[in-house]
Write a protein that holds these residues in place. Structure first.
Motif, PDB file in Angstrom:
ATOM      1  N   LEU A   1      30.873  51.110  27.132  1.00 14.01           N
ATOM      2  CA  LEU A   1      31.157  50.108  28.164  1.00 14.01           C
ATOM      3  C   LEU A   1      31.743  48.838  27.553  1.00 14.01           C
ATOM      4  N   ASP A   2      31.193  48.407  26.439  1.00 16.80           N
ATOM      5  CA  ASP A   2      31.661  47.169  25.816  1.00 16.80           C
ATOM      6  C   ASP A   2      33.098  47.272  25.322  1.00 16.80           C
ATOM      7  N   ARG A   3      33.569  48.475  25.088  1.00 18.90           N
ATOM      8  CA  ARG A   3      34.937  48.653  24.577  1.00 18.90           C
ATOM      9  C   ARG A   3      35.983  48.730  25.687  1.00 18.90           C
ATOM     10  N   GLN A   4      35.560  48.748  26.919  1.00 15.16           N
ATOM     11  CA  GLN A   4      36.495  48.953  28.016  1.00 15.16           C
ATOM     12  C   GLN A   4      37.167  47.655  28.448  1.00 15.16           C
ATOM     13  N   CYS A   5      38.263  47.807  29.196  1.00 16.66           N
ATOM     14  CA  CYS A   5      39.044  46.660  29.640  1.00 16.66           C
ATOM     15  C   CYS A   5      38.246  45.826  30.646  1.00 16.66           C
ATOM     16  N   PRO A   6      38.600  44.546  30.792  1.00 18.75           N
ATOM     17  CA  PRO A   6      37.860  43.682  31.719  1.00 18.75           C
ATOM     18  C   PRO A   6      37.858  44.205  33.162  1.00 18.75           C
ATOM     19  N   GLU A   7      38.958  44.821  33.602  1.00 16.21           N
ATOM     20  CA  GLU A   7      39.036  45.314  34.976  1.00 16.21           C
ATOM     21  C   GLU A   7      37.982  46.392  35.236  1.00 16.21           C
ATOM     22  N   TYR A   8      37.813  47.290  34.273  1.00 13.23           N
ATOM     23  CA  TYR A   8      36.810  48.355  34.434  1.00 13.23           C
ATOM     24  C   TYR A   8      35.400  47.767  34.433  1.00 13.23           C
ATOM     25  N   ARG A   9      35.152  46.836  33.525  1.00 14.02           N
ATOM     26  CA  ARG A   9      33.819  46.234  33.471  1.00 14.02           C
ATOM     27  C   ARG A   9      33.519  45.453  34.750  1.00 14.02           C
ATOM     28  N   THR A  10      34.546  44.887  35.370  1.00 18.13           N
ATOM     29  CA  THR A  10      34.343  44.179  36.637  1.00 18.13           C
ATOM     30  C   THR A  10      33.908  45.148  37.733  1.00 18.13           C
ATOM     31  N   ILE A  11      34.539  46.321  37.798  1.00 21.92           N
ATOM     32  CA  ILE A  11      34.138  47.313  38.796  1.00 21.92           C
ATOM     33  C   ILE A  11      32.677  47.706  38.589  1.00 21.92           C
ATOM     34  N   ILE A  12      32.289  47.928  37.352  1.00 22.60           N
ATOM     35  CA  ILE A  12      30.896  48.287  37.064  1.00 22.60           C
ATOM     36  C   ILE A  12      29.961  47.162  37.503  1.00 22.60           C
ATOM     37  N   ARG A  13      30.311  45.931  37.146  1.00 20.16           N
ATOM     38  CA  ARG A  13      29.457  44.788  37.500  1.00 20.16           C
ATOM     39  C   ARG A  13      29.341  44.627  39.013  1.00 20.16           C
ATOM     40  N   ASP A  14      30.451  44.843  39.725  1.00 22.69           N
ATOM     41  CA  ASP A  14      30.430  44.709  41.183  1.00 22.69           C
ATOM     42  C   ASP A  14      29.622  45.808  41.859  1.00 22.69           C
ATOM     43  N   ASN A  15      29.278  46.852  41.117  1.00 23.11           N
ATOM     44  CA  ASN A  15      28.513  47.959  41.692  1.00 23.11           C
ATOM     45  C   ASN A  15      27.080  48.060  41.168  1.00 23.11           C
ATOM     46  N   LEU A  16      26.648  47.036  40.435  1.00 25.07           N
ATOM     47  CA  LEU A  16      25.266  47.049  39.944  1.00 25.07           C
ATOM     48  C   LEU A  16      24.265  47.171  41.092  1.00 25.07           C
ATOM     49  N   HIS A  17      24.571  46.534  42.212  1.00 24.50           N
ATOM     50  CA  HIS A  17      23.647  46.530  43.349  1.00 24.50           C
ATOM     51  C   HIS A  17      23.378  47.932  43.893  1.00 24.50           C
ATOM     52  N   SER A  18      24.276  48.902  43.607  1.00 20.63           N
ATOM     53  CA  SER A  18      24.093  50.260  44.138  1.00 20.63           C
ATOM     54  C   SER A  18      23.078  51.075  43.340  1.00 20.63           C
ATOM     55  N   LEU A  19      22.724  50.601  42.149  1.00 17.45           N
ATOM     56  CA  LEU A  19      21.867  51.408  41.268  1.00 17.45           C
ATOM     57  C   LEU A  19      20.476  51.690  41.839  1.00 17.45           C
ATOM     58  N   PRO A  20      19.761  50.704  42.412  1.00 20.99           N
ATOM     59  CA  PRO A  20      18.446  51.039  42.989  1.00 20.99           C
ATOM     60  C   PRO A  20      18.541  52.087  44.090  1.00 20.99           C
TER      61      PRO A  20
END
Length: 274
Positions: A175-194
């Motif tokens: 994850l840390d090696r990925q582009c900022p755009e991909y990490r943004t998508i992941i961050r915007d979807n943290l709320h879906s994890l629970p």
């Protein structure tokens, strides 16, 4: 990104993108994704297809009501069917990845008239795995990847849970090696994890159920993917005897986001075969 559109499905508003004028192609994202997951694929494929991608319920940046239907494959399949009907896409070529593979199978079984072809890259539900040794291996690997994720979610550390999920699929530090755009998508979807980790049990699609599918079906998986994804992929291909099975050498579970052009090339190639 192309201009967002909105459709009301089953009482809620869904964001989607619709580009190109060819044969309808619907791209269905997996966990920690949304319609942005497929941006590069839509750009590549829209010269041949009418490419549609949408954010599934409880994912993405939208605000979802708390009293909506339960998070799970059955709900997402109902939404998928509603979208295909609302946009007049049928019969559509459906491409699904990971979590959404079971969504695709469930929708295709319920409404085969809506889908002219289905491609699934690395489904992750083992209900159609019939070999006991394979099922045991799946269980061990599922515990290895999802056990720590569940612990992190239960302690409220959603960033750590997301890192474990992505690194568990792509390797340490992925994850840390990925582009900022991909990490943004992941961050915007943290709320879906629970919701994801507490989801409604998936419909039990059996090997016999998959065998009843009559539209062309393609199953693909990466040669480097871990057992939790490889085992259901191989089992699904065996169950659907007419399925086209493709093992892509040298790639793993996250290949669709690593190489939009490479993945899109396989989507097109499989559409030219029966």
């Amino acid at each position: 990104m192309s201009e967002l559109r909105r459709a009301t499905l089953n009482g809620d508003v869904f964001e989607y993108s619709d580009v190109g004028d060819g044969m309808p192609l619907l791209l269905l994202h997996g966990a920690l994704g949304d319609l942005r997951t497929w941006q590069g694929h839509r750009e590549t494929l829209s010269d041949r297809y009418r490419c549609v991608g949408y954010t599934q319920r409880y994912f993405g940046r939208a605000s979802w009501r708390d009293d909506g239907p339960p998070f799970g494959i059955a709900t997402h399949a109902e939404d998928l069917i509603a979208l295909v009907e609302a946009l007049g896409l049928a019969p559509v070529y459906l491409v699904a990845w990971s979590y959404s593979g079971h969504v695709a199978f469930h929708a295709a079984l319920r409404r085969p008239d809506l889908f002219r072809r289905v491609m699934v890259y690395e489904p992750g539900v083992p209900s159609y795995v019939t070999d006991p040794e394979e099922l045991a291996a799946f269980g061990r690997d599922a515990q290895a990847i999802y056990g720590p994720i569940a612990t992190a979610v239960n302690t409220g550390d959603l960033e750590e849970a997301a890192r474990l999920m992505i690194d568990g699929s792509g390797g340490d530090g992925y994850l840390d090696r990925q582009c900022p755009e991909y990490r943004t998508i992941i961050r915007d979807n943290l709320h879906s994890l629970p919701r994801l980790m507490a989801q409604q049990p998936p419909p039990k699609i059996t090997c016999e159920d998959l065998a009843t599918l009559r539209m062309p079906v393609s199953i693909a998986h990466g040669g480097l993917t871990r057992p939790v994804f490889a085992i259901p992929s191989l089992a699904a291909a065996r169950c659907i005897r007419h399925a086209r099975h493709v093992e892509v050498p040298g790639v793993g579970h996250l290949w669709p986001q690593e190489s939009p052009r490479g993945f899109s090339a396989v989507v097109e190639e499989l559409d030219c075969t029966t």
